[in-house]
Design a protein around this motif. Structure first.
Motif, PDB file in Angstrom:
ATOM      1  N   PHE A 120      43.403  28.363 121.025  1.00 26.94           N
ATOM      2  CA  PHE A 120      44.234  29.541 121.243  1.00 26.94           C
ATOM      3  C   PHE A 120      44.261  30.447 120.013  1.00 26.94           C
ATOM      4  N   ILE A 121      44.175  29.867 118.820  1.00 31.32           N
ATOM      5  CA  ILE A 121      44.085  30.706 117.624  1.00 31.32           C
ATOM      6  C   ILE A 121      42.794  31.517 117.635  1.00 31.32           C
ATOM      7  N   THR A 122      41.703  30.870 118.058  1.00 30.99           N
ATOM      8  CA  THR A 122      40.429  31.595 118.179  1.00 30.99           C
ATOM      9  C   THR A 122      40.530  32.719 119.200  1.00 30.99           C
ATOM     10  N   GLU A 138      42.242  40.352 118.734  1.00 32.16           N
ATOM     11  CA  GLU A 138      42.441  41.346 117.668  1.00 32.16           C
ATOM     12  C   GLU A 138      41.128  42.048 117.332  1.00 32.16           C
ATOM     13  N   GLU A 139      40.035  41.298 117.283  1.00 30.63           N
ATOM     14  CA  GLU A 139      38.736  41.910 116.987  1.00 30.63           C
ATOM     15  C   GLU A 139      38.336  42.907 118.075  1.00 30.63           C
ATOM     16  N   ALA A 156      37.650  46.908 117.718  1.00 31.85           N
ATOM     17  CA  ALA A 156      36.393  47.496 118.201  1.00 31.85           C
ATOM     18  C   ALA A 156      36.652  48.636 119.175  1.00 31.85           C
ATOM     19  N   LEU A 157      37.634  48.466 120.052  1.00 31.90           N
ATOM     20  CA  LEU A 157      37.967  49.536 120.997  1.00 31.90           C
ATOM     21  C   LEU A 157      38.477  50.776 120.264  1.00 31.90           C
ATOM     22  N   ASP A 158      39.306  50.553 119.256  1.00 31.07           N
ATOM     23  CA  ASP A 158      39.837  51.685 118.504  1.00 31.07           C
ATOM     24  C   ASP A 158      38.723  52.379 117.720  1.00 31.07           C
ATOM     25  N   ALA A 159      37.786  51.595 117.168  1.00 24.51           N
ATOM     26  CA  ALA A 159      36.683  52.183 116.402  1.00 24.51           C
ATOM     27  C   ALA A 159      35.756  53.008 117.299  1.00 24.51           C
ATOM     28  N   ARG A 160      35.675  52.667 118.566  1.00 20.42           N
ATOM     29  CA  ARG A 160      34.806  53.394 119.487  1.00 20.42           C
ATOM     30  C   ARG A 160      35.557  54.475 120.276  1.00 20.42           C
ATOM     31  N   ALA A 161      36.785  54.746 119.861  1.00 25.51           N
ATOM     32  CA  ALA A 161      37.582  55.803 120.505  1.00 25.51           C
ATOM     33  C   ALA A 161      37.680  55.587 122.011  1.00 25.51           C
TER      34      ALA A 161
END
Length: 270
Positions: free
Chosen positions: A210-212, A218-219, A223-228
């Motif tokens: 579950f930690i993974t 979060e990753e 990534a979604l935010d970086a790709r707008a």
């Protein structure tokens, strides 16, 4: 660029690394929504046709389509497991406890009747028809291709991403659990044996798994935010659905029309 779908330079036959999604098979290359229409029509025809002949014919039709699509062996194996694990259990339960007048035999508190066996057969075959349609659909249409088709038809990208990420999370959790179990086994921890031994080996796996999963979430958010992703600009896609040929449109229309006509006739005669 749409982060829903993997991509890269160089198209392959199945569109794994970008390009047009194509498997070199007419059945598998059908538009995902057309496949859904055909399988839904087969299921409806099987349900409205006199039983149990219609239900058996529906199951056979699914097997025939799987063979034509080149996935006959894996689909048949999975369908057989569903038949033994789901269909047979439902048949036994309905046949053993359904009310009836013609008792076949008595075994303690159980007294299966002829009516119960008939009802159990119809119920089990009905469930197998529905399971067959869903199982065959996802054997023919990858989830990423279905989400692409829905997004191209107007579904919001946020919704398609949530659906795809939810299904992907299941396989990711399973993969992470196997990796952690292999690591535990390499350290000499006993993971095989009776139920108690397996439970003791599995419970410590839950925390790292579950930690993974949280880290991957979060990753993906970064990534979604970086790709707008939420910018509102129309998305481009590394994968493309092939243009729907005329024969496919005609075949889907004929199947849908035949299904509606059959249902209409059945309703008039009942």
């Amino acid at each position: 660029m749409n982060p829903l779908l993997p991509g890269g330079a160089g198209a392959t036959s199945d569109g794994t690394f970008g390009g047009v999604v194509s498997y070199g098979n007419r059945v598998r290359d059908m538009h995902p929504l057309n496949v859904a229409v055909v399988l839904a029509c087969i299921s409806l025809l099987a349900l409205v046709t006199p039983r149990p002949v219609g239900l058996v014919a529906g199951c056979v039709a699914f097997l025939g389509l799987a063979v034509a699509a080149g996935v006959g062996v894996p689909f048949a194996r999975l369908y057989a497991k569903l038949l033994l694990g789901v269909g047979l259990v439902l048949f036994v339960l309905r046949a053993a406890f359904a009310d009836g007048n013609q008792v076949l035999f008595e075994w303690g508190p159980l007294a299966p009747t002829r009516e119960g066996v008939r009802d159990g057969t119809d119920f089990a075959l009905t469930v197998m028809v529905l399971c067959g349609a869903l199982t065959l659909y996802f054997a023919l249409v990858p989830m990423k291709t279905l989400m692409l088709a829905l997004e191209l038809r107007g579904m919001p990208p946020q919704a398609t991403y949530i659906l795809l990420a939810s299904f992907q999370a299941i396989s990711d959790l399973s993969r992470s659990a196997r990796v952690v179990m292999d690591a535990q086994r390499s350290r000499g921890i006993e993971t095989e044996g009776n139920l108690w031994v397996r439970a003791k080996a599995f419970l410590p796996v839950l925390a790292p798994v579950f930690i993974t999963a949280l880290n991957q979430t979060e990753e993906r958010a970064v990534a979604l935010d970086a790709r707008a992703f939420n910018s509102g600009i129309p998305h481009t896609h590394l994968l493309q659905l092939r243009p729907t040929p005329t024969w496919e449109r005609a075949a889907t229309t004929l199947v849908a029309a035949g299904c509606l006509a059959t249902i209409g006739v059945r309703l008039l005669w009942t």
